[in-house]
Each structure stands twice: as C-alpha cells, then as structure tokens.
Design an enzyme around this catalytic site. Structure first.
Site, PDB file in Angstrom:
ATOM      1  N   CYS A 123       0.390   5.089   6.776  1.00 40.50           N
ATOM      2  CA  CYS A 123      -0.285   4.816   8.033  1.00 40.50           C
ATOM      3  C   CYS A 123       0.772   4.128   9.209  1.00 40.50           C
ATOM      4  CB  CYS A 123      -1.288   4.005   8.035  1.00 40.50           C
ATOM      5  SG  CYS A 123      -2.409   4.774   6.758  1.00 40.50           S
ATOM      6  N   CYS A 174     -16.168  -8.988   6.172  1.00 43.13           N
ATOM      7  CA  CYS A 174     -15.574  -8.029   6.146  1.00 43.13           C
ATOM      8  C   CYS A 174     -14.595  -8.262   4.898  1.00 43.13           C
ATOM      9  CB  CYS A 174     -15.423  -7.103   7.217  1.00 43.13           C
ATOM     10  SG  CYS A 174     -14.563  -5.703   6.588  1.00 43.13           S
ATOM     11  N   ARG A 229     -17.604  -2.699  18.218  1.00 41.93           N
ATOM     12  CA  ARG A 229     -16.728  -3.909  17.977  1.00 41.93           C
ATOM     13  C   ARG A 229     -15.360  -3.879  18.750  1.00 41.93           C
ATOM     14  NH1 ARG A 229     -16.266  -4.222  12.670  1.00 41.93           N
ATOM     15  NH2 ARG A 229     -18.670  -4.788  12.600  1.00 41.93           N
ATOM     16  N   CYS A 262     -19.598  -6.460   4.269  1.00 40.71           N
ATOM     17  CA  CYS A 262     -18.722  -5.199   4.514  1.00 40.71           C
ATOM     18  C   CYS A 262     -17.373  -5.205   3.645  1.00 40.71           C
ATOM     19  CB  CYS A 262     -18.326  -5.128   5.862  1.00 40.71           C
ATOM     20  SG  CYS A 262     -17.452  -3.558   6.536  1.00 40.71           S
ATOM     21  N   CYS A 305     -19.410   1.835   8.978  1.00 40.56           N
ATOM     22  CA  CYS A 305     -18.526   1.206   9.946  1.00 40.56           C
ATOM     23  C   CYS A 305     -17.252   1.920  10.307  1.00 40.56           C
ATOM     24  CB  CYS A 305     -18.450  -0.182   9.499  1.00 40.56           C
ATOM     25  SG  CYS A 305     -17.100  -0.953  10.601  1.00 40.56           S
ATOM     26  N   CYS A 335       0.449   0.465  10.340  1.00 40.24           N
ATOM     27  CA  CYS A 335      -0.043  -0.593   9.457  1.00 40.24           C
ATOM     28  C   CYS A 335       1.307  -1.288   8.712  1.00 40.24           C
ATOM     29  CB  CYS A 335      -0.755   0.154   8.290  1.00 40.24           C
ATOM     30  SG  CYS A 335      -1.330  -1.067   7.244  1.00 40.24           S
ATOM     31  N   CYS A 354       0.938  -1.152   0.064  1.00 47.42           N
ATOM     32  CA  CYS A 354      -0.015  -0.020   0.038  1.00 47.42           C
ATOM     33  C   CYS A 354       0.852   1.144   0.037  1.00 47.42           C
ATOM     34  CB  CYS A 354      -0.750   0.108   1.288  1.00 47.42           C
ATOM     35  SG  CYS A 354      -2.036   1.384   1.292  1.00 47.42           S
TER      36      CYS A 354
HETATM   37  N1  SAM Z   1      -6.491   0.274   3.161  1.00 44.00           N
HETATM   38  C1  SAM Z   1      -7.783   0.653   3.552  1.00 44.00           C
HETATM   39  C2  SAM Z   1      -7.766   1.802   4.653  1.00 44.00           C
HETATM   40  O1  SAM Z   1      -6.815   1.973   5.324  1.00 44.00           O
HETATM   41  O2  SAM Z   1      -8.864   2.525   4.550  1.00 44.00           O
HETATM   42  C3  SAM Z   1      -8.608  -0.522   4.382  1.00 44.00           C
HETATM   43  C4  SAM Z   1      -7.576  -1.340   5.412  1.00 44.00           C
HETATM   44  S1  SAM Z   1      -6.853  -0.788   6.522  1.00 44.00           S
HETATM   45  C5  SAM Z   1      -5.815  -2.107   7.099  1.00 44.00           C
HETATM   46  C6  SAM Z   1      -8.394  -0.835   7.757  1.00 44.00           C
HETATM   47  C7  SAM Z   1      -8.044  -0.233   9.265  1.00 44.00           C
HETATM   48  O3  SAM Z   1      -7.251  -1.135   9.988  1.00 44.00           O
HETATM   49  C8  SAM Z   1      -7.093   1.119   9.496  1.00 44.00           C
HETATM   50  O4  SAM Z   1      -7.936   1.939   9.285  1.00 44.00           O
HETATM   51  C9  SAM Z   1      -6.885   0.824  10.760  1.00 44.00           C
HETATM   52  O5  SAM Z   1      -7.752   1.578  11.813  1.00 44.00           O
HETATM   53  C10 SAM Z   1      -6.956  -0.681  11.215  1.00 44.00           C
HETATM   54  N2  SAM Z   1      -5.411  -1.319  11.428  1.00 44.00           N
HETATM   55  C11 SAM Z   1      -4.439  -1.375  10.357  1.00 44.00           C
HETATM   56  N3  SAM Z   1      -3.174  -1.792  11.147  1.00 44.00           N
HETATM   57  C12 SAM Z   1      -3.624  -1.885  12.275  1.00 44.00           C
HETATM   58  C13 SAM Z   1      -2.918  -2.129  13.515  1.00 44.00           C
HETATM   59  N4  SAM Z   1      -1.398  -2.436  13.456  1.00 44.00           N
HETATM   60  N5  SAM Z   1      -3.577  -2.143  14.781  1.00 44.00           N
HETATM   61  C14 SAM Z   1      -4.751  -1.790  14.885  1.00 44.00           C
HETATM   62  N6  SAM Z   1      -5.633  -1.460  13.717  1.00 44.00           N
HETATM   63  C15 SAM Z   1      -5.126  -1.565  12.565  1.00 44.00           C
HETATM   64  C1  DTB Z   2     -10.794  -2.312  11.672  1.00 41.18           C
HETATM   65  O1  DTB Z   2     -11.181  -1.424  12.362  1.00 41.18           O
HETATM   66  N1  DTB Z   2      -9.863  -2.925  12.212  1.00 41.18           N
HETATM   67  C2  DTB Z   2      -9.964  -4.307  11.043  1.00 41.18           C
HETATM   68  C3  DTB Z   2     -10.842  -4.104   9.988  1.00 41.18           C
HETATM   69  N2  DTB Z   2     -11.531  -2.703  10.479  1.00 41.18           N
HETATM   70  C4  DTB Z   2     -10.539  -3.909   8.577  1.00 41.18           C
HETATM   71  C5  DTB Z   2      -8.279  -4.508  10.780  1.00 41.18           C
HETATM   72  C6  DTB Z   2      -7.423  -4.698  11.878  1.00 41.18           C
HETATM   73  C7  DTB Z   2      -6.085  -4.764  11.310  1.00 41.18           C
HETATM   74  C8  DTB Z   2      -4.960  -5.378  12.192  1.00 41.18           C
HETATM   75  C9  DTB Z   2      -3.426  -5.450  11.602  1.00 41.18           C
HETATM   76  C10 DTB Z   2      -3.527  -6.373  10.451  1.00 41.18           C
HETATM   77  O2  DTB Z   2      -3.938  -7.563  10.688  1.00 41.18           O
HETATM   78  O3  DTB Z   2      -2.833  -6.316   9.481  1.00 41.18           O
HETATM   79 FE1  SF4 Z   3      -2.701   1.283   3.351  1.00 45.41          FE
HETATM   80 FE2  SF4 Z   3      -2.740   0.203   5.800  1.00 45.41          FE
HETATM   81 FE3  SF4 Z   3      -3.033   2.893   5.541  1.00 45.41          FE
HETATM   82 FE4  SF4 Z   3      -4.937   0.970   4.702  1.00 45.41          FE
HETATM   83  S1  SF4 Z   3      -4.151   1.263   6.740  1.00 45.41           S
HETATM   84  S2  SF4 Z   3      -4.317   2.894   3.626  1.00 45.41           S
HETATM   85  S3  SF4 Z   3      -3.601  -0.664   4.068  1.00 45.41           S
HETATM   86  S4  SF4 Z   3      -1.148   1.701   4.826  1.00 45.41           S
END
Ligand code: SAM
Ligand code: DTB
Ligand code: SF4
Length: 337
Positions: A76, A116, A279, A147, A207, A79, A72
């Site tokens: 973030c 989801c 959740r 979702c 959501c 992430c 990606c």
């Molecule tokens: N890429 C899309 C976006 O960011 O909108 C969708 C997938 S993204 C992984 C969805 C959500 O997962 C993020 O907004 C964040 O709230 C959550 N997330 C990602 N990495 C995480 C982590 N290490 N711990 C907790 N939540 C996480």
């Molecule tokens: C949300 O709030 N938490 C989920 C889902 N929406 C997509 C994602 C959590 C991701 C945790 C880190 C990972 O497994 O990569």
């Molecule tokens: Fe990309 Fe992760 Fe940010 Fe979603 S949360 S936009 S997958 S870097």
C-alpha cells in the site's frame, strides 16, 4: 480448507460494479454533482441530513491501538508499515493481553467509547485470530465498543471475532476502483469487497472508508464515495482519512489536497450515508482547528482520540477536549444506551 464447497454465492450485500449501473442508488455522476455545489449549499444539505439523524453537537471518540506494528508484506503506497518502504517503522510482535487491557482502560478513563485495534497484516492466521479474540473479550469486559482492523478476513475468522463480541470490523476500500491499481498491487478491490461481505454475514457492523489526498481526481473521490454509499447496506462507520504523507513511502511527495475539497468529501459522505458515523480520521494533526470545525459542520461526528494513530501522531487529548469545548460539542456517551 474447501472454500469452493462452503462459499455460497452472496448477492445481498454486494457493492455496485465499478461501472455504475442504472440501479445504483448513487450514480457517480450524481455524487460529482454534489461535489460541485456551491460550498454553502453543500454544507447546508449536509447539515440538514445530519440533523435528521444525529444530535449535531455529539462527537464519538474512538481510540486506536496498534497491536501489531510494521513488517507488513503488502505494498500500500501510503503506508509506513509496509516492508517495501524504508520509513523507520520497526516490525514488532502481537502485543500481550495485559498491555492491551491497560491501553483500553486508559482510553475508557479518558472518555473514549470505542477502542480500535489495528494489526499490520495482509490477513491474520487462524492462531492470530484466537489471540485477537481474547483481546476483544478484554475490551468488551471494560465496557468499550470493540473494533478491529487486521486485513483480509475469511468467513470463519469473522464468525470467531463476532463470537468474541467484536462490534465493528474496519476494512477500507481506500480509493475508487479505477485509482486503486496506482496505490496497491498486492491485493485487489474485489478481495476487499469479499472481506466486507464476510464481516456482514457474520453479523458485525462494518467500518469502511478511504483516504483522500493521494493524487486522485474529484471523479475518483466521487467513485470512492459511490462504492461506499452503494454497499447494501452502506457501512455503519465511515472513516475519511486525509493522507498522512510519510517519508519513505511512494506517496510522500504527493501534493496536499485543497482543505475545502476535504470538507466537501466529508459533506458528500454525510449526504449519501445519512445514518453512518462519519469519522474525521487520519490527518487531523496537519489540520488547523478552523478546518476541523468545518468538518464537524459538514457532518463528521467521530474522531480518533489519543495522541497516536497507528504509527503517526494525532492531536493530544487535552487539545481535543479543548477544541470540543470551544465548539460547544460533547463526547458521545454510551453508558445510558
Ligand atoms: N493492515 C490492515 C489493512 O490494511 O487492512 C489494517 C491496518 S491499515 C493501517 C488500516 C487503514 O489505515 C488503511 O486501509 C488506510 O486506509 C489507513 N492508512 C494507512 N496509512 C495511512 C496514511 N499514511 N494516511 C492515511 N491513512 C492511512
Ligand atoms: C482508518 O481508516 N484510519 C486508521 C484506522 N482506520 C485503522 C489508521 C490511520 C493510519 C494512519 C497512519 C499511521 O498512523 O500509521
Ligand atoms: Fe499492510 Fe499498511 Fe497495507 Fe495495512 S495498509 S495491509 S498495514 S501495508
């Protein structure tokens, strides 16, 4: 595309400004006051609100599937899927329909009611949306709530997904506006609010939640909840994630949040968004079962169910079934609704 002409000024669902005004339903200071209540008082208030709107022994089971993993372009800081960090997550392609169908069927057989699908995109291309729409139709045909979380969405893309039967779109605000710039630089807060607007105007349920434990202050946690609770209407589904500290990400060494502060965040979300599904989301694998039980008592009534979140682990289904059984909780059943 001529967005300047087609975009109407929309005020109906606009979030409150970062600086709360007199009109805000939930001023940040009031939310902070909730956070500061003695723990038993806070839990009592949350339980009272919870019981007014839900069967307090019912928990929704939502299964996650990463349909497009890694690579990606966003930065973030939490992430593991960002190209900016070396976390060992390999970039993959969008999954084939048959494999997604199989995963959805398995989720349904295991007792999930919501499925989801997450993709590591900044924003989907229109041709991606066509493919995801097909996946949504498959999931709906199996009899699951669908979702998606695919990044930023245009109004047209939201309409296409709605047309395919998508029930919910997940797009998190992640943190308070004033903390946001420390976590993400490649998209701004307003862009997130705009996507939520597009989801709403297409007629889908929202959501939207965030992450706690990213080094934010209590005021900032209250600021996140204020943003969510002051959305008009507030989201139907509110995922509260505890940061999963992944090695290689900038937030890997963040100090772990006090578990009671996490429970307080759940309780405050319940009180300020009475009819939302709150959740207990990422972070459960790092929590003991007593802490998870406290989260249910504080008003959480949904979990991610399945041994994987997107790239990180989650408790396995047998363990979760046993936990719900020990607590006398039961899974939500949508077959009669
Ligand atoms: N890429 C899309 C976006 O960011 O909108 C969708 C997938 S993204 C992984 C969805 C959500 O997962 C993020 O907004 C964040 O709230 C959550 N997330 C990602 N990495 C995480 C982590 N290490 N711990 C907790 N939540 C996480
Ligand atoms: C949300 O709030 N938490 C989920 C889902 N929406 C997509 C994602 C959590 C991701 C945790 C880190 C990972 O497994 O990569
Ligand atoms: Fe990309 Fe992760 Fe940010 Fe979603 S949360 S936009 S997958 S870097």
């Amino acid at each position: 595309m001529n967005t300047a002409v087609t975009e109407q000024p929309i005020t109906l669902h606009r979030a409150v400004p970062a600086t709360p005004t007199a009109e805000a339903r939930w001023p940040v200071a009031e939310i902070e006051a909730l956070f500061s209540l003695p723990f038993p008082d806070l839990i009592h208030r949350a339980q009272t609100v919870h019981r007014q709107h839900f069967d307090p022994s019912e928990v929704e089971l939502a299964t996650l599937l990463s349909i497009k993993t890694g690579g990606c372009p966003e930065d973030c800081g939490y992430c593991p899927q960002s190209v900016h960090y070396d976390t060992g997550v390999e970039a993959g392609k969008l999954m084939e329909t048959a494999a997604v169908r199989e995963a959805a069927e398995a989720a349904k057989a295991a007792g999930a009611t919501r499925f989801c699908m997450g993709a590591a995109w900044r924003e989907p291309k229109d041709r991606d949306i066509e493919k995801v729409a097909e996946l949504v139709r498959e999931v709906k045909a199996i009899g699951l709530e669908a979702c998606c979380t695919l990044g930023m969405l245009s109004e047209m893309q939201a309409r296409t997904l709605k047309g395919a039967g998508l029930d919910y779109y997940n797009h998190n605000l992640d943190t308070a506006p004033e903390a946001y710039g420390r976590i993400i630089t490649t998209r701004d807060y307003q862009e997130r609010l705009d996507t939520l607007e597009h989801v709403r105007s297409a007629g889908m349920s929202v959501c939207c939640g965030g992450i706690v434990g990213m080094g934010e202050s209590r005021t900032e946690r209250a600021g996140l909840i204020a943003q969510l609770a002051n959305l008009e209407p507030y989201p139907e589904s509110v995922p509260i994630n505890e940061l999963v500290r992944v090695e290689g990400t900038p937030l890997a060494d963040t100090e772990k949040i006090d578990p009671f502060e996490f429970v307080r965040t759940i309780a405050v979300a319940r009180i300020t968004m009475p009819t939302a599904r709150v959740r207990l989301s990422a972070g459960r694998q790092q929590m003991d079962e007593a802490l998870q039980a406290l989260c249910f008592v504080a008003g959480a009534n949904s979990i991610f169910y399945g041994d994987k979140l997107l790239t990180t682990g989650n408790p396995d289904v047998e363990r979760d079934r046993a936990l719900l059984g020990r607590l006398g909780l039961h899974a939500r059943d949508v077959s009669h609704t």
